[in-house]
Design an enzyme around this catalytic site. Structure first.
Site, PDB file in Angstrom:
ATOM      1  N   ASP A 159       3.662  -2.581   1.755  1.00 59.26           N
ATOM      2  CA  ASP A 159       2.601  -3.039   1.161  1.00 59.26           C
ATOM      3  C   ASP A 159       2.630  -2.414  -0.311  1.00 59.26           C
ATOM      4  O   ASP A 159       2.445  -1.178  -0.676  1.00 59.26           O
ATOM      5  CB  ASP A 159       1.434  -3.164   1.915  1.00 59.26           C
ATOM      6  N   SER A 184      -6.579  -9.021   2.436  1.00 57.88           N
ATOM      7  CA  SER A 184      -6.923  -8.083   1.354  1.00 57.88           C
ATOM      8  C   SER A 184      -8.155  -7.897   0.818  1.00 57.88           C
ATOM      9  O   SER A 184      -9.040  -7.561   1.783  1.00 57.88           O
ATOM     10  CB  SER A 184      -5.961  -8.696   0.229  1.00 57.88           C
ATOM     11  N   HIS A 188       2.644  -7.115   0.796  1.00 59.58           N
ATOM     12  CA  HIS A 188       1.403  -7.486   0.853  1.00 59.58           C
ATOM     13  C   HIS A 188       0.927  -9.134   0.741  1.00 59.58           C
ATOM     14  O   HIS A 188      -0.030  -9.780   0.770  1.00 59.58           O
ATOM     15  CB  HIS A 188       0.535  -7.082  -0.382  1.00 59.58           C
TER      16      HIS A 188
END
Lengths: 276, 276
Positions: free
Chosen positions: B222, B146, B254
């Protein structure tokens, strides 16, 4: 149907067959590899669609797919890329006419009525195949190289549920925006671009996507990459959140050396979907 | 440098250390996994940069990387994601301030001078690491999740030759065009967007690319994918003909369950570059 040849290969049989085709209004030839397991009963099947200038024979001889298919117990079909013969229209250019059918149904003269590769691959050859050989209609996958990658992707998206998985080697990814596409679609389909859209993998990805696993390999040193436009297709894949693996392979060009280098990965990828 | 803890893990040692940081003007903590091989001599090292809200501890505990790193004989570094502590500015939002350093050098109040994660990771922590531990400066690779994927990609492209390979799990791929980026860059770097560009993986890919192998995994489910903008980065990768593997993984979200599911593949990918 006529048997042109049958050769022992990897414990199975590499055959070449010809038949009268209604779709292409003439004789068509295809290759079929049946693994040893096909002697016991029907096996899954992987279609391999070839690129510009190819016959049924090129990939059969150069893609190195039979060994991996034998290992997995999968049949391979190698169709031709266009109608052939004296009565069939042609063009001096390598990228139009015979060897360059682009997997569409031509509506324009002089290509209609012979150049109907879409119907040939979507309907006629599968029917013949499932009637005459020990292959399982419910376990199909499809791949292809260059123009054949375009054919594989557009067929896979056009018939949801038919193919469990789709892959492509350096596909013509966005033909409505490329010189590998606009010229041929104009010739075969006419000037109305709305008729081109179902034959553009990028546009089909935006509209429909594919309900199954997707694998694309592209050589970073592909001499035709500007014509292939992989960036358009992969952007559409990412925007759609389409499950996929997309690889740019350092140093590889557009040849069958590229195709054969990654054939094991593609056959394994399809085997997982076909037997999964 | 202080040793906070050292625990036996996969035949090696998972340590946590803290030290006075000049770059961040305060105490910083990091995790370091050393495989058994490090007792014999220096080993290659894989950096793992974490995402929003994380400390050095989250990936260390949840990414499942140590077992694979032990198998390959690779060290793992888990830096923190921001400066911490009573004297350090913060914000009530989860995506600004502590736990959200975004791997930049803040120039704006109240974030400057503590929020200098770029210098911390580009200069100070490597120096400390290569002085104090048996890890090889010439064999580094980098990954992250991320916001940490953003950090890994931008650091890798900013320092050609430093990292042999780079990968990312669901990276923030185009922060100058996303709410995960514009808000933070405005706060940390000010309104002049020219200063943001070196911290945007998509823009850096367009400008420079990476001279080595690149792997990106992205979950198709996600929940933050619209903020991550993988389509922008992959389009830039394809346009550049950057050797890369990009995968959209069906069904994955995610979380660290996504990260840990594909950690083996990432560690193997880096091992090939580090030992190749």
């Amino acid at each position: 149907m006529k048997t042109i040849s049958e050769s022992r290969a990897f414990g199975g049989v590499q055959g070449v067959y010809s038949h009268a085709s209604e779709a292409c209004d003439g004789e068509m030839t295809f290759g079929l590899f049946l693994p040893e397991e096909a002697q016991e009963g029907p096996v899954p099947v992987l279609w391999f669609l070839s690129g510009l200038t190819c016959t049924h024979e090129n990939a059969m001889a150069k893609a190195g797919a039979q060994g991996w298919a034998a290992e997995q117990g999968i049949a391979l079909v190698f169709p031709d890329t266009s109608p052939r013969g004296a009565g069939v229209a042609d063009d001096p250019a390598y990228d139009l006419g015979q060897g360059a059918g682009f997997y569409v149904n031509a509506t324009e003269a002089p290509w209609s009525p012979h150049f109907r590769m879409w119907d040939y691959l979507a309907e006629e050859l599968p029917r013949l195949l499932f009637n005459a050989f020990p292959v399982v209609e419910e376990a199909q996958a499809i791949t292809g190289h260059s123009m054949g990658g375009h054919g594989a992707l557009t067929l896979a998206m056009a018939f949801p549920g038919r193919f469990r998985s789709v892959s492509a080697f350096a596909p013509i990814a966005h033909p409505t925006a490329s010189d590998w596409g606009r010229k041929q679609f104009t010739a075969y389909l006419g000037a109305d671009e709305a008729k081109w859209a179902p034959h553009d993998a990028t546009l089909m990805m935006k509209k429909r996507g594919f309900d199954g696993p997707l694998l694309i390999d592209q050589g970073a040193s592909d001499q035709f990459i500007d014509l292939l436009m992989p960036e358009a297709l992969i952007e559409a894949i990412a925007r759609r959140r389409q499950p996929a693996t997309f690889r740019i392979q350092k140093g590889y060009d557009h040849s069958y050396f590229f195709v054969s280098s990654f054939m094991e990965a593609h056959v394994s990828f399809h085997a997982e979907a076909l037997f999964g």
